[in-house]
Design a protein around this motif. Structure first.
Motif, PDB file in Angstrom:
ATOM      1  N   LEU A 109      40.988  39.599  27.527  1.00 44.57           N
ATOM      2  CA  LEU A 109      41.640  39.461  28.830  1.00 44.57           C
ATOM      3  C   LEU A 109      40.576  38.895  29.772  1.00 44.57           C
ATOM      4  CD1 LEU A 109      43.492  42.910  28.860  1.00 44.57           C
ATOM      5  CD2 LEU A 109      44.496  40.672  28.368  1.00 44.57           C
ATOM      6  N   ASP A 110      40.678  37.588  30.015  1.00 44.90           N
ATOM      7  CA  ASP A 110      39.601  36.859  30.677  1.00 44.90           C
ATOM      8  C   ASP A 110      39.809  36.873  32.201  1.00 44.90           C
ATOM      9  OD1 ASP A 110      37.843  34.993  31.695  1.00 44.90           O
ATOM     10  OD2 ASP A 110      38.060  33.618  30.004  1.00 44.90           O
ATOM     11  N   GLY A 111      39.119  37.790  32.850  1.00 41.52           N
ATOM     12  CA  GLY A 111      39.274  37.939  34.295  1.00 41.52           C
ATOM     13  C   GLY A 111      38.788  36.731  35.075  1.00 41.52           C
ATOM     14  N   LYS A 112      37.779  36.043  34.528  1.00 42.47           N
ATOM     15  CA  LYS A 112      37.265  34.858  35.246  1.00 42.47           C
ATOM     16  C   LYS A 112      38.346  33.784  35.303  1.00 42.47           C
ATOM     17  CE  LYS A 112      32.366  34.960  34.163  1.00 42.47           C
ATOM     18  NZ  LYS A 112      31.380  34.366  33.284  1.00 42.47           N
ATOM     19  N   LEU A 113      39.002  33.598  34.136  1.00 40.39           N
ATOM     20  CA  LEU A 113      40.016  32.551  34.047  1.00 40.39           C
ATOM     21  C   LEU A 113      41.224  32.868  34.940  1.00 40.39           C
ATOM     22  CD1 LEU A 113      40.697  30.707  30.920  1.00 40.39           C
ATOM     23  CD2 LEU A 113      42.713  31.847  31.793  1.00 40.39           C
ATOM     24  N   VAL A 114      41.707  34.115  34.869  1.00 45.51           N
ATOM     25  CA  VAL A 114      42.905  34.470  35.649  1.00 45.51           C
ATOM     26  C   VAL A 114      42.568  34.454  37.132  1.00 45.51           C
ATOM     27  CG1 VAL A 114      44.742  36.167  35.978  1.00 45.51           C
ATOM     28  CG2 VAL A 114      43.692  35.920  33.731  1.00 45.51           C
ATOM     29  N   SER A 115      41.390  34.934  37.474  1.00 45.68           N
ATOM     30  CA  SER A 115      41.038  34.963  38.892  1.00 45.68           C
ATOM     31  C   SER A 115      40.885  33.534  39.421  1.00 45.68           C
ATOM     32  CB  SER A 115      39.805  35.829  39.111  1.00 45.68           C
ATOM     33  OG  SER A 115      38.703  35.103  39.426  1.00 45.68           O
ATOM     34  N   ALA A 145      42.605  30.993  38.459  1.00 40.38           N
ATOM     35  CA  ALA A 145      43.977  30.477  38.655  1.00 40.38           C
ATOM     36  C   ALA A 145      44.574  31.029  39.958  1.00 40.38           C
ATOM     37  CB  ALA A 145      44.846  30.857  37.450  1.00 40.38           C
ATOM     38  N   ILE A 146      44.349  32.317  40.220  1.00 41.88           N
ATOM     39  CA  ILE A 146      44.880  32.921  41.450  1.00 41.88           C
ATOM     40  C   ILE A 146      44.203  32.300  42.674  1.00 41.88           C
ATOM     41  CG2 ILE A 146      44.958  35.084  42.796  1.00 41.88           C
ATOM     42  CD1 ILE A 146      45.355  36.535  40.072  1.00 41.88           C
ATOM     43  N   LYS A 147      42.890  32.095  42.563  1.00 38.54           N
ATOM     44  CA  LYS A 147      42.165  31.491  43.689  1.00 38.54           C
ATOM     45  C   LYS A 147      42.680  30.069  43.960  1.00 38.54           C
ATOM     46  CE  LYS A 147      37.607  33.644  43.341  1.00 38.54           C
ATOM     47  NZ  LYS A 147      36.255  33.301  42.914  1.00 38.54           N
ATOM     48  N   ALA A 148      42.982  29.328  42.891  1.00 33.78           N
ATOM     49  CA  ALA A 148      43.482  27.958  43.075  1.00 33.78           C
ATOM     50  C   ALA A 148      44.837  27.990  43.799  1.00 33.78           C
ATOM     51  CB  ALA A 148      43.612  27.260  41.719  1.00 33.78           C
ATOM     52  N   ALA A 170      34.982  31.558  51.041  1.00 28.91           N
ATOM     53  CA  ALA A 170      34.599  30.177  51.374  1.00 28.91           C
ATOM     54  C   ALA A 170      35.194  29.202  50.357  1.00 28.91           C
ATOM     55  CB  ALA A 170      33.080  30.059  51.410  1.00 28.91           C
ATOM     56  N   GLU A 171      35.171  29.587  49.087  1.00 21.21           N
ATOM     57  CA  GLU A 171      35.670  28.696  48.025  1.00 21.21           C
ATOM     58  C   GLU A 171      37.130  28.306  48.238  1.00 21.21           C
ATOM     59  OE1 GLU A 171      32.957  30.556  44.428  1.00 21.21           O
ATOM     60  OE2 GLU A 171      35.123  30.849  44.387  1.00 21.21           O
ATOM     61  N   ILE A 172      37.923  29.225  48.764  1.00 18.19           N
ATOM     62  CA  ILE A 172      39.357  28.912  48.878  1.00 18.19           C
ATOM     63  C   ILE A 172      39.775  28.575  50.313  1.00 18.19           C
ATOM     64  CG2 ILE A 172      39.944  30.271  46.838  1.00 18.19           C
ATOM     65  CD1 ILE A 172      41.087  32.395  48.712  1.00 18.19           C
ATOM     66  N   GLY A 173      38.785  28.468  51.200  1.00 18.32           N
ATOM     67  CA  GLY A 173      39.093  28.005  52.558  1.00 18.32           C
ATOM     68  C   GLY A 173      39.405  29.095  53.568  1.00 18.32           C
ATOM     69  N   TYR A 174      39.197  30.371  53.197  1.00 21.46           N
ATOM     70  CA  TYR A 174      39.357  31.449  54.174  1.00 21.46           C
ATOM     71  C   TYR A 174      38.137  31.468  55.087  1.00 21.46           C
ATOM     72  CZ  TYR A 174      42.856  34.023  51.254  1.00 21.46           C
ATOM     73  OH  TYR A 174      43.938  34.421  50.531  1.00 21.46           O
ATOM     74  N   HIS A 175      38.336  32.013  56.275  1.00 22.89           N
ATOM     75  CA  HIS A 175      37.179  32.370  57.098  1.00 22.89           C
ATOM     76  C   HIS A 175      36.745  33.768  56.700  1.00 22.89           C
ATOM     77  CE1 HIS A 175      38.695  29.445  60.400  1.00 22.89           C
ATOM     78  NE2 HIS A 175      38.019  28.828  59.450  1.00 22.89           N
ATOM     79  N   SER A 176      35.441  34.017  56.834  1.00 20.23           N
ATOM     80  CA  SER A 176      34.981  35.386  56.621  1.00 20.23           C
ATOM     81  C   SER A 176      33.873  35.695  57.612  1.00 20.23           C
ATOM     82  CB  SER A 176      34.495  35.600  55.184  1.00 20.23           C
ATOM     83  OG  SER A 176      33.303  34.890  54.978  1.00 20.23           O
ATOM     84  N   THR A 177      33.777  36.953  57.959  1.00 20.23           N
ATOM     85  CA  THR A 177      32.709  37.426  58.841  1.00 20.23           C
ATOM     86  C   THR A 177      32.062  38.611  58.160  1.00 20.23           C
ATOM     87  OG1 THR A 177      33.903  36.736  60.819  1.00 20.23           O
ATOM     88  CG2 THR A 177      32.206  38.439  61.110  1.00 20.23           C
ATOM     89  N   LEU A 178      30.754  38.552  57.992  1.00 24.34           N
ATOM     90  CA  LEU A 178      30.039  39.676  57.386  1.00 24.34           C
ATOM     91  C   LEU A 178      29.267  40.413  58.473  1.00 24.34           C
ATOM     92  CD1 LEU A 178      28.874  41.346  55.071  1.00 24.34           C
ATOM     93  CD2 LEU A 178      27.206  39.523  54.660  1.00 24.34           C
ATOM     94  N   LEU A 179      29.592  41.687  58.647  1.00 20.38           N
ATOM     95  CA  LEU A 179      28.849  42.512  59.596  1.00 20.38           C
ATOM     96  C   LEU A 179      27.922  43.413  58.801  1.00 20.38           C
ATOM     97  CD1 LEU A 179      31.675  43.643  62.067  1.00 20.38           C
ATOM     98  CD2 LEU A 179      30.128  41.716  62.279  1.00 20.38           C
ATOM     99  N   LEU A 181      47.344  42.162  33.443  1.00 19.40           N
ATOM    100  CA  LEU A 181      48.314  42.538  32.399  1.00 19.40           C
ATOM    101  C   LEU A 181      49.539  41.628  32.473  1.00 19.40           C
ATOM    102  CD1 LEU A 181      48.135  46.456  32.696  1.00 19.40           C
ATOM    103  CD2 LEU A 181      47.050  45.007  30.965  1.00 19.40           C
ATOM    104  N   GLU A 182      49.938  41.307  33.711  1.00 16.78           N
ATOM    105  CA  GLU A 182      51.097  40.430  33.908  1.00 16.78           C
ATOM    106  C   GLU A 182      50.797  39.031  33.372  1.00 16.78           C
ATOM    107  OE1 GLU A 182      51.904  39.627  38.060  1.00 16.78           O
ATOM    108  OE2 GLU A 182      54.030  39.396  37.649  1.00 16.78           O
ATOM    109  N   HIS A 183      49.619  38.516  33.709  1.00 15.54           N
ATOM    110  CA  HIS A 183      49.250  37.154  33.297  1.00 15.54           C
ATOM    111  C   HIS A 183      49.312  37.007  31.774  1.00 15.54           C
ATOM    112  CE1 HIS A 183      47.132  33.270  33.546  1.00 15.54           C
ATOM    113  NE2 HIS A 183      46.628  33.646  32.382  1.00 15.54           N
TER     114      HIS A 183
END
Ligand SMILES: NC(=O)c1ccc[n+]([C@@H]2O[C@H](COP(=O)([O-])OP(=O)(O)OC[C@H]3O[C@@H](n4cnc5c(N)ncnc54)[C@H](OP(=O)(O)O)[C@@H]3O)[C@@H](O)[C@H]2O)c1
Length: 295
Positions: free
Chosen positions: A4-10, A12-15, A57-66, A148-150
């Protein structure tokens, strides 16, 4: 045996989420904005927060780290969370756990506005999850369900043994797996350190979710042929051959168990990346005001 390859599924979700960000931008709408709070210098927490911020950043969200010193007062931390709650530009807030001992985690979690609680730890969201209402599902359990769904892993009518009953992993996973949904419809046994016959229960399991925090705890003699293994554990063990001096292993004795099972998650590269993908999904839902996932 299938990994169950989490890198691959993640990925796909990020894309998919990156495409949604492009759509939001084209419509002139704001992009999701995640605020992450890191207190102190716990190396594992640093790594987790850094990958969450990087993924935004990879998917174009803004983020703020405090970032705060580990000596920060509880009041100062709560005041900062309140400011984030009131800031209309912030859609999701996560406070990286664990916090220093002088800070009450429960008070901190309860201070986050439930509509921005993308980790799904606020009691309002936990209550909604238990009631089967639309809400933010805690990221690690949500990521496991997405995985599991994927892979169309059969869950209906199966016996799932969850090892570990933490609020962030074991308990919510047990609730989600027992739901009348797909994935779901398992008969679930939730186990912990006071479970006397763990090996016996595991040998009956079609699905084992290991969320204990002990390296190689689940051994091949605890697993029946063809079982599905979800290894949540992330444990650092010394390894002089690595530049860092350590390597990551799960709660499952991977090589020996993999020979017996039908599906297995590796560590690293299994549940870890799925946790981040699920957090990003929750943040998208927070931004667009939909909390319908998993329902
Ligand atoms: N992949 C990810 O994204 C991700 C996310 C979160 C956590 N994790 C990892 O997952 C692991 C678990 O995390 P957590 O936060 O859930 O841990 P936790 O809060 O420390 O809970 C551990 C659970 O394991 C149970 N346990 C301990 N020893 C046991 C034994 N001998 N037999 C049966 N159960 C036993 C404990 O039982 P009691 O309740 O009786 O003490 C407890 O319920 C850690 O390695 C953590 O780093 C990974």
């Amino acid at each position: 045996m299938q990994i169950l390859d989490g890198k691959l599924v993640s990925a796909a979700i990020k894309a998919q989420l990156a495409d949604k960000v492009t759509e939001l931008k084209a419509l002139g709408q704001k992009v999701p904005h995640l605020a992450a709070i890191l207190v102190g210098n716990n190396p594992a927490s640093e790594t987790y927060v850094a990958s969450k911020v990087k993924s935004c950043a990879e998917i174009g969200y803004h983020s703020t780290l405090l970032r705060f010193d580990e000596k920060i007062s509880e009041k100062h931390l709560l005041d900062n969370i309140t400011l984030l709650n009131e800031n209309a530009d912030i859609d999701g807030i996560l406070v990286q756990l664990p916090l220093p001992k002088h800070i009450n985690e429960e008070v901190v979690i309860n201070t986050i506005d439930p509509s921005k609680d993308v980790d799904g730890f606020h009691p309002v969201n936990v209550g909604k999850m238990v009631s089967g209402l639309p809400t933010f599902i805690p990221a690690t359990p949500y990521g496991i369900m997405l995985m599991l769904e994927h892979y169309n892993v059969p869950t209906k009518g199966k016996h799932a043994v969850v090892i570990g009953r933490s609020h962030i992993v074991g308990t919510p996973v047990s609730i989600l797996l027992s739901r009348n949904s797909n994935p779901g419809n398992c008969t679930v046994t939730l186990t912990h350190s006071h479970t006397p016959n763990l090996k016996e229960l595991c040998l009956q399991a079609d699905i084992i979710v290991a969320a204990i925090g002990r390296p190689n705890f689940v051994t091949a003699d605890m697993v029946k042929e063809g079982a599905v293994i979800v290894d949540v554990g992330i444990n650092r063990i010394e390894d002089a051959s690595k530049k860092s001096g350590f390597r990551l292993v799960g709660d499952v004795d991977y090589n020996a168990v993999a020979e017996k099972c039908s599906f297995i998650t590796p560590v690293p590269g299994g549940v870890g990346p799925m946790t981040i993908a699920a957090l990003l999904k929750n943040t998208y839902h927070a931004a667009v005001g939909q909390k319908g996932n998993m329902n």
